[in-house]
Scaffold this motif. Sequence first.
Motif, PDB file in Angstrom:
ATOM      1  N   ALA A  48      46.149 -12.295  64.490  1.00  0.00           N
ATOM      2  CA  ALA A  48      45.952 -11.186  65.417  1.00  0.00           C
ATOM      3  C   ALA A  48      47.129 -11.033  66.376  1.00  0.00           C
ATOM      4  CB  ALA A  48      44.660 -11.397  66.200  1.00  0.00           C
ATOM      5  N   LYS A  49      47.439  -9.778  66.686  1.00  0.00           N
ATOM      6  CA  LYS A  49      48.483  -9.454  67.667  1.00  0.00           C
ATOM      7  C   LYS A  49      48.019  -8.249  68.481  1.00  0.00           C
ATOM      8  CE  LYS A  49      52.453 -11.098  64.971  1.00  0.00           C
ATOM      9  NZ  LYS A  49      53.773 -10.728  64.386  1.00  0.00           N
ATOM     10  N   THR A  50      48.368  -8.264  69.759  1.00  0.00           N
ATOM     11  CA  THR A  50      47.956  -7.152  70.624  1.00  0.00           C
ATOM     12  C   THR A  50      48.585  -5.844  70.174  1.00  0.00           C
ATOM     13  OG1 THR A  50      49.750  -7.717  72.156  1.00  0.00           O
ATOM     14  CG2 THR A  50      47.568  -8.656  72.610  1.00  0.00           C
ATOM     15  N   GLU A  51      49.777  -5.922  69.563  1.00  0.00           N
ATOM     16  CA  GLU A  51      50.455  -4.693  69.139  1.00  0.00           C
ATOM     17  C   GLU A  51      49.697  -3.966  68.039  1.00  0.00           C
ATOM     18  OE1 GLU A  51      53.995  -5.538  66.264  1.00  0.00           O
ATOM     19  OE2 GLU A  51      53.784  -7.327  67.533  1.00  0.00           O
ATOM     20  N   TYR A  52      48.768  -4.649  67.371  1.00  0.00           N
ATOM     21  CA  TYR A  52      48.012  -3.995  66.308  1.00  0.00           C
ATOM     22  C   TYR A  52      46.917  -3.085  66.872  1.00  0.00           C
ATOM     23  CZ  TYR A  52      50.212  -7.508  63.284  1.00  0.00           C
ATOM     24  OH  TYR A  52      51.118  -8.299  62.621  1.00  0.00           O
ATOM     25  N   ILE A  53      46.516  -3.327  68.099  1.00  0.00           N
ATOM     26  CA  ILE A  53      45.471  -2.516  68.711  1.00  0.00           C
ATOM     27  C   ILE A  53      45.996  -1.095  68.915  1.00  0.00           C
ATOM     28  CG2 ILE A  53      44.001  -2.224  70.746  1.00  0.00           C
ATOM     29  CD1 ILE A  53      44.203  -5.269  71.160  1.00  0.00           C
ATOM     30  N   GLY A  54      45.250  -0.143  68.409  1.00  0.00           N
ATOM     31  CA  GLY A  54      45.632   1.248  68.599  1.00  0.00           C
ATOM     32  C   GLY A  54      46.586   1.802  67.569  1.00  0.00           C
ATOM     33  N   GLN A  55      46.926   1.011  66.556  1.00  0.00           N
ATOM     34  CA  GLN A  55      47.751   1.558  65.470  1.00  0.00           C
ATOM     35  C   GLN A  55      47.010   2.736  64.835  1.00  0.00           C
ATOM     36  OE1 GLN A  55      50.888   0.603  63.977  1.00  0.00           O
ATOM     37  NE2 GLN A  55      51.122  -0.359  65.995  1.00  0.00           N
ATOM     38  N   HIS A  56      47.762   3.737  64.410  1.00  0.00           N
ATOM     39  CA  HIS A  56      47.123   4.934  63.876  1.00  0.00           C
ATOM     40  C   HIS A  56      47.331   5.057  62.369  1.00  0.00           C
ATOM     41  CE1 HIS A  56      51.298   6.286  64.428  1.00  0.00           C
ATOM     42  NE2 HIS A  56      51.031   7.205  63.496  1.00  0.00           N
ATOM     43  N   VAL A  57      46.602   5.967  61.766  1.00  0.00           N
ATOM     44  CA  VAL A  57      46.741   6.251  60.341  1.00  0.00           C
ATOM     45  C   VAL A  57      47.914   7.216  60.171  1.00  0.00           C
ATOM     46  CG1 VAL A  57      45.648   7.231  58.290  1.00  0.00           C
ATOM     47  CG2 VAL A  57      44.268   5.956  59.954  1.00  0.00           C
ATOM     48  N   PRO A  58      48.958   6.804  59.447  1.00  0.00           N
ATOM     49  CA  PRO A  58      50.129   7.687  59.336  1.00  0.00           C
ATOM     50  C   PRO A  58      49.929   8.777  58.284  1.00  0.00           C
ATOM     51  CG  PRO A  58      50.549   5.628  58.190  1.00  0.00           C
ATOM     52  CD  PRO A  58      49.199   5.489  58.825  1.00  0.00           C
ATOM     53  N   THR A  59      50.583   9.894  58.497  1.00  0.00           N
ATOM     54  CA  THR A  59      50.656  10.910  57.448  1.00  0.00           C
ATOM     55  C   THR A  59      51.697  10.476  56.427  1.00  0.00           C
ATOM     56  OG1 THR A  59      52.406  12.168  58.535  1.00  0.00           O
ATOM     57  CG2 THR A  59      50.109  12.718  59.120  1.00  0.00           C
ATOM     58  N   LEU A  60      51.655  11.078  55.255  1.00  0.00           N
ATOM     59  CA  LEU A  60      52.649  10.749  54.238  1.00  0.00           C
ATOM     60  C   LEU A  60      54.048  11.072  54.750  1.00  0.00           C
ATOM     61  CD1 LEU A  60      53.654   9.941  51.453  1.00  0.00           C
ATOM     62  CD2 LEU A  60      53.054  12.219  50.622  1.00  0.00           C
ATOM     63  N   GLU A  61      54.209  12.213  55.370  1.00  0.00           N
ATOM     64  CA  GLU A  61      55.526  12.602  55.868  1.00  0.00           C
ATOM     65  C   GLU A  61      56.029  11.613  56.909  1.00  0.00           C
ATOM     66  OE1 GLU A  61      57.711  16.511  57.881  1.00  0.00           O
ATOM     67  OE2 GLU A  61      55.688  16.668  57.042  1.00  0.00           O
ATOM     68  N   GLU A  62      55.158  11.190  57.775  1.00  0.00           N
ATOM     69  CA  GLU A  62      55.525  10.228  58.812  1.00  0.00           C
ATOM     70  C   GLU A  62      55.909   8.884  58.188  1.00  0.00           C
ATOM     71  OE1 GLU A  62      53.535   8.283  62.877  1.00  0.00           O
ATOM     72  OE2 GLU A  62      52.298   9.386  61.438  1.00  0.00           O
ATOM     73  N   ALA A  63      55.144   8.448  57.197  1.00  0.00           N
ATOM     74  CA  ALA A  63      55.432   7.167  56.540  1.00  0.00           C
ATOM     75  C   ALA A  63      56.776   7.208  55.833  1.00  0.00           C
ATOM     76  CB  ALA A  63      54.319   6.855  55.543  1.00  0.00           C
ATOM     77  N   ILE A  64      57.065   8.315  55.149  1.00  0.00           N
ATOM     78  CA  ILE A  64      58.351   8.436  54.444  1.00  0.00           C
ATOM     79  C   ILE A  64      59.503   8.368  55.430  1.00  0.00           C
ATOM     80  CG2 ILE A  64      59.815  10.033  53.151  1.00  0.00           C
ATOM     81  CD1 ILE A  64      57.245  11.006  51.727  1.00  0.00           C
ATOM     82  N   GLU A  65      59.415   9.142  56.507  1.00  0.00           N
ATOM     83  CA  GLU A  65      60.509   9.167  57.483  1.00  0.00           C
ATOM     84  C   GLU A  65      60.692   7.805  58.141  1.00  0.00           C
ATOM     85  OE1 GLU A  65      62.599  11.382  57.665  1.00  0.00           O
ATOM     86  OE2 GLU A  65      61.686  13.250  56.977  1.00  0.00           O
ATOM     87  N   PHE A  66      59.590   7.092  58.350  1.00  0.00           N
ATOM     88  CA  PHE A  66      59.664   5.765  58.965  1.00  0.00           C
ATOM     89  C   PHE A  66      60.405   4.781  58.062  1.00  0.00           C
ATOM     90  CE2 PHE A  66      58.009   1.548  60.035  1.00  0.00           C
ATOM     91  CZ  PHE A  66      58.127   1.550  61.423  1.00  0.00           C
ATOM     92  N   VAL A  67      60.075   4.791  56.776  1.00  0.00           N
ATOM     93  CA  VAL A  67      60.744   3.887  55.838  1.00  0.00           C
ATOM     94  C   VAL A  67      62.204   4.270  55.678  1.00  0.00           C
ATOM     95  CG1 VAL A  67      60.808   3.095  53.437  1.00  0.00           C
ATOM     96  CG2 VAL A  67      58.614   3.299  54.623  1.00  0.00           C
TER      97      VAL A  67
END
Length: 738
Positions: A142-161
């Motif tokens: 567990a990590k505090t940074e995981y709290i509040g993570q959101h579900v990414p859109t495909l476009e958002e995931a592609i740009e992030f990678v």
Amino acid sequence: MKKSLIAGLACLSLAVTSGAPYAVLAHPIETSATDNGQTTLRPLTSDVAVIAHRGASAYSPEHTLTAYKQAMTMKADYVEFDLQMTKDGQLIALHDETLARTTNAKELYPDRAPWRVKDFTLEEIRRLDAGSWFNKAYPDKAKTEYIGQHVPTLEEAIEFVKKHGNGKVGLYMETKAPSVYPGMEEKVIEILKKTNVLDDEKLFLESFSEESLRKLKTLAPNVKLIQLYSGGMLAGKDVYQEFKRISDYASGVGPSKELVVPKLMEAAHQNQFLVHPWTVNSQDDMVSLLSLGVDGEFTNNPDLLDDLLDKPFISHGVASGDITDSSAILWARTNGKANVKFELSTDSSFKDNTIVKTGRANVEDDYTVNVEVTGLKADTRYFYRAHAVSSKYSVNGSFKTAPQENSLKPMTMVWGGDTGGQGEIPPFKSFKAMAALNPDFFLFSGDTIYADNKTPAVPNPPSKTVQDFWAKYKENRTDAGLRSLLQKTGTYSIWDDHEVTNDFSGPSQELTPTGLRAFKDYWPISEERSQADKLYHKYSWGNTMDMIILNNRGYRSPNTQADGPDKTMLGDEQLKWLEQMLLESDAKVKLIATSVPISVPTGKANSRDGWANANQINPNDQTGYEYEFKKISDFIIEKGIKNVFFVTTDVHFAEIIKYDANKDGKTDYNELISGPIGAVKGNPGTLDPTFGPERLYAEGNFFNYGVFKVDPARKQATVEIQDENGKTHFSHSFQLED
């Protein structure tokens, strides 16, 4: 990066044409001198792909940007996205069709069960917490940074990678449940075009749905498509026909890891299909699949796979063999040049009294290593482990030393042979059943490979080069049951004809040195046996049993030679040695390990391969080796040697025979035959009558192995024939004579 893998598993000799969609070499590497030039059990590309399944999902909440970033930090080659479509037609990265498991949708939207993605708009999904569930499920990670993570859109995931992968990390995405989401394929292609990745070399689209993939192929003809398979999808199908059928749209296949066997690999690679199994999380499973030549692996643990691919590692299990009351031979194989460290102890945790031995894995031995360990305690369970010094990955094994001289201890051995012939290739069920018996040792009675038969390792037989022969041994070592048995107990290996070519005679067969070299590389064989290539030797189990291992191939006259005083199977020196071993033995049981049978006619007319001349079939057949065997039979009878058992395989059915060679109404010796483990299944025929055989049991047309037990206290030896599922088909006890 990842150079060592290809050195041992041999990549790149399968020509990858410049027009192939996966021809770009991300990590150029050298081809291997151990490559046999034709095997289909190696990757098609120069680099095995690390595919981060839902991101680094063993360490971070799946399908979140933190999981994707961690995957890239762990040097994943690809980040995988599962795609779902929202109520308002937006693509998001999420595995399940519902939001219940990996978000707080139940809490935020309590009245909207079953929380299907298609019933929620993107705006509603953006409000969800997609990380806190992970902290609850895996508190140690567990990590505090995981709290509040959101579900990414495909476009958002592609740009992030694209941003964090510096253009080196590929995209791998699955159309999940496309039948639920009309128009999904068009939307995927639209976004790939919008984000300028549709023409990327490192882009794959995958699906279990053939309809979805065919639609994607129509929309984007150059996209690389992976047909996913579950077990049920391939049940009852011929993989060769199936993969040929899908070759008009697919670039590869993604089977469940349990489906990956040599036949699947051959069918895929013959169609130039990449093979990317899912989901592979343990390093043992990773190595097992790498030994089969997969082109990449989906994993929740990209760091573990990357660590393996970066350095030489133990690639085909470990083994122990030629065990005595004070010594053992330890064997391992790496996939590249390395120093191999063996640790051995009576303590399974290796905390006390650990013996350390080191061997060198070199290309001239196909990276196999044999080391001898001496000074061991008799009648003791030893544990050992081996690892390539540069790698953290280790493989464990164990064996039991023989009881001390003159002691009488009960003994259980398993024996079998005929493995990998006539289209019967791994996996083999019998080895797993043998391992479950926890035997004291395993006698591998010959035909440990079929060098002259077609298999995925050698599609164009017969084996001619040492690389061909090596490939055959590696192919059989892909069998998890065989690796388990070899790692669980000591092994005594003998060769028969198919380690070289059918019915061969060593002195007159030009391939003998090559086949023998590979045989000695791939089995834990003592220096006493390998010295001068003699292979015959005696091993004792206290005073319970002397096992006399014969070399029935290395000294024999041609099969076509007429039988008589000048014809030999064993050679004068080995024959005299056999007589001496029998005469000197005071063990309760004398077990003679012979690779060919006594009275079952083998070979062909006028070219008999076993002892029998089969003149009951053809009175004019003058071949066979009966003249020499009569010397052995007469010696046993004249010297009054009791409790002699000949044990063999070779004939592809099971048979238990007792012999009254001098026709005095008493049993002079017995013959125990099992098999096959994995080869064509035969049926018993007529026995040659020369040495007075009497059948106690005969059964064919099933895979089987033998179990032999000696109970000195009861003066009893028991033989069992068990099928590949461990069911006993026959059991008989022999009363041992004093």
